[in-house]
Scaffold this active site. Structure first.
Site, short mmCIF file in Angstrom:
data_model
loop_
_atom_site.label_atom_id
_atom_site.label_comp_id
_atom_site.label_asym_id
_atom_site.label_seq_id
_atom_site.Cartn_x
_atom_site.Cartn_y
_atom_site.Cartn_z
N SER A 141 0.85 -1.19 0.00
CA SER A 141 0.00 0.00 0.00
C SER A 141 0.88 1.25 0.00
O SER A 141 2.05 1.19 0.41
CB SER A 141 -0.85 0.01 1.27
OG SER A 141 -1.51 1.24 1.46
N TYR A 154 -1.56 -1.04 10.45
CA TYR A 154 -1.61 -1.25 9.00
C TYR A 154 -0.32 -0.82 8.29
O TYR A 154 0.23 -1.57 7.48
CB TYR A 154 -2.82 -0.49 8.43
CG TYR A 154 -3.10 -0.72 6.96
CD1 TYR A 154 -3.75 -1.87 6.53
CD2 TYR A 154 -2.75 0.22 6.01
CE1 TYR A 154 -4.04 -2.08 5.19
CE2 TYR A 154 -3.03 0.02 4.66
CZ TYR A 154 -3.68 -1.13 4.26
OH TYR A 154 -3.95 -1.32 2.93
N LYS A 158 2.28 -3.13 6.23
CA LYS A 158 2.47 -2.95 4.79
C LYS A 158 3.93 -2.63 4.45
O LYS A 158 4.42 -3.01 3.38
CB LYS A 158 1.54 -1.85 4.27
CG LYS A 158 0.08 -2.26 4.28
CD LYS A 158 -0.13 -3.46 3.37
CE LYS A 158 -1.54 -3.98 3.35
NZ LYS A 158 -1.68 -5.22 2.56
#
Ligand SMILES: NC(=O)c1ccc[n+]([C@@H]2O[C@H](COP(=O)([O-])OP(=O)(O)OC[C@H]3O[C@@H](n4cnc5c(N)ncnc54)[C@H](O)[C@@H]3O)[C@@H](O)[C@H]2O)c1
Length: 269
Positions: A141, A154, A158
């Site tokens: 991402s 997150y 990532k």
């Protein structure tokens, strides 16, 4: 057809970017195993794959469970003969502020999105190394290269996925197995729907993208399919940004820009 006869697995293939990748891969000639915890939606993806004239296999599994990832490999080999490509996309987004983040929420994201990527890549990679051929694509991402505020673990997860993709490429590239990472920008999928359903917020989020709009799942699928294909034969340990320029612009954290972070409750005003 870019993937004619190739046998691929897509984790997180039941929804969003994984579903779009499964469908596009099938259109390009691949046989597709859809590995996901959500069997109902995985079956829907399988129907869409078959509508493209290809073969589909549904594997109900949890990427954070090592035994499940080994079974995923066995079931795919039983059905298709071997494995030529893997796309890892399964994730659970658990928003949260750093100071409030619980151990359970941290673990859930890291177990599914990083340890799960490792389990899948290792299990599939062993088959590919034996074949001396294969392509592994990890979906990271923009949040893996720039901190997504309010997104709990997150961004850390990532960032780890990017390094895992590089490690695969460096360790296995010389033995015929390429590893690459795709970094999507903001894409409207079931995962992000809560953030995009308010037009005002959607506009704010689009404003941090130089192209002025968010992406479509199909636009990410194009990159995944390319990296799976032999057309990407010299791409290894790479990072492909498919984000309308978002990461490069660094507008997300510019004062005055209302990007809102990854905060589901932001929509509950
Ligand atoms: N949507 C975006 O804006 C965006 C942006 C950048 C990166 N990404 C990445 O793209 C990938 C796909 O995201 P999406 O937006 O399509 O999400 P999504 O929620 O639509 O799809 C995620 C899929 O993962 C599956 N899943 C969840 N936990 C699982 C588990 N333990 N085992 C197996 N499957 C599991 C879900 O059932 C679902 O089908 C993710 O890795 C995500 O981080 C998305």
């Amino acid at each position: 057809m870019m993937l004619k006869g190739k046998r691929i697995i897509v984790t997180g293939g039941a929804s969003g970017i994984g579903r779009a990748t499964s469908i596009l891969a099938a259109r390009e000639g691949a046989l597709v195993a859809i590995a996901d915890i959500n069997q109902k939606m995985a079956q829907e993806t399988a129907d869409l794959v078959r509508e493209e004239g290809s073969e589909a296999l549904v594997i109900e599994m949890d990427t954070s469970n090592k035994a499940d990832t080994l079974r995923m490999v066995d079931e795919t080999i039983s059905a298709f003969g071997t494995i030529d490509g893997l796309v890892c996309g399964a994730i659970k987004l658990v928003p949260g502020k750093l100071e409030e983040l619980s151990e359970d929420d941290w673990d859930m994201v890291m177990d599914i999105g990083l340890k799960g990527y490792f389990f899948c890549a290792q299990a599939v990679g062993r088959v590919m190394l034996e074949n001396g051929n294969g392509s592994i694509v990890l979906i990271s991402s923009v949040g893996g290269v720039q901190a997504y505020n309010g997104a709990g673990a997150y961004s850390v997860c990532k960032a780890g996925a990017i390094m895992l993709g590089q490690l695969i490429g460096v360790e296995w590239g010389g033995r015929g197995v390429r590893g690459n990472t795709v970094c999507p920008g903001q894409v409207r999928t079931p995962m992000t729907e809560a953030m995009f359903k308010d037009p005002e917020i959607a506009a704010g989020r689009a404003s941090v993208v130089p192209m002025g709009r968010v992406g479509k799942p199909q636009e990410i699928a194009e990159a995944c399919v390319f990296l799976l294909s032999d057309r990407a034969s010299y791409m290894n340990a790479g990072i492909m940004q498919v984000d309308g320029g978002q990461a490069e612009s660094k507008m997300m954290h510019t004062p005055g820009r209302n990007w809102g972070g990854i905060n589901m409750s932001y929509t509950e005003k």
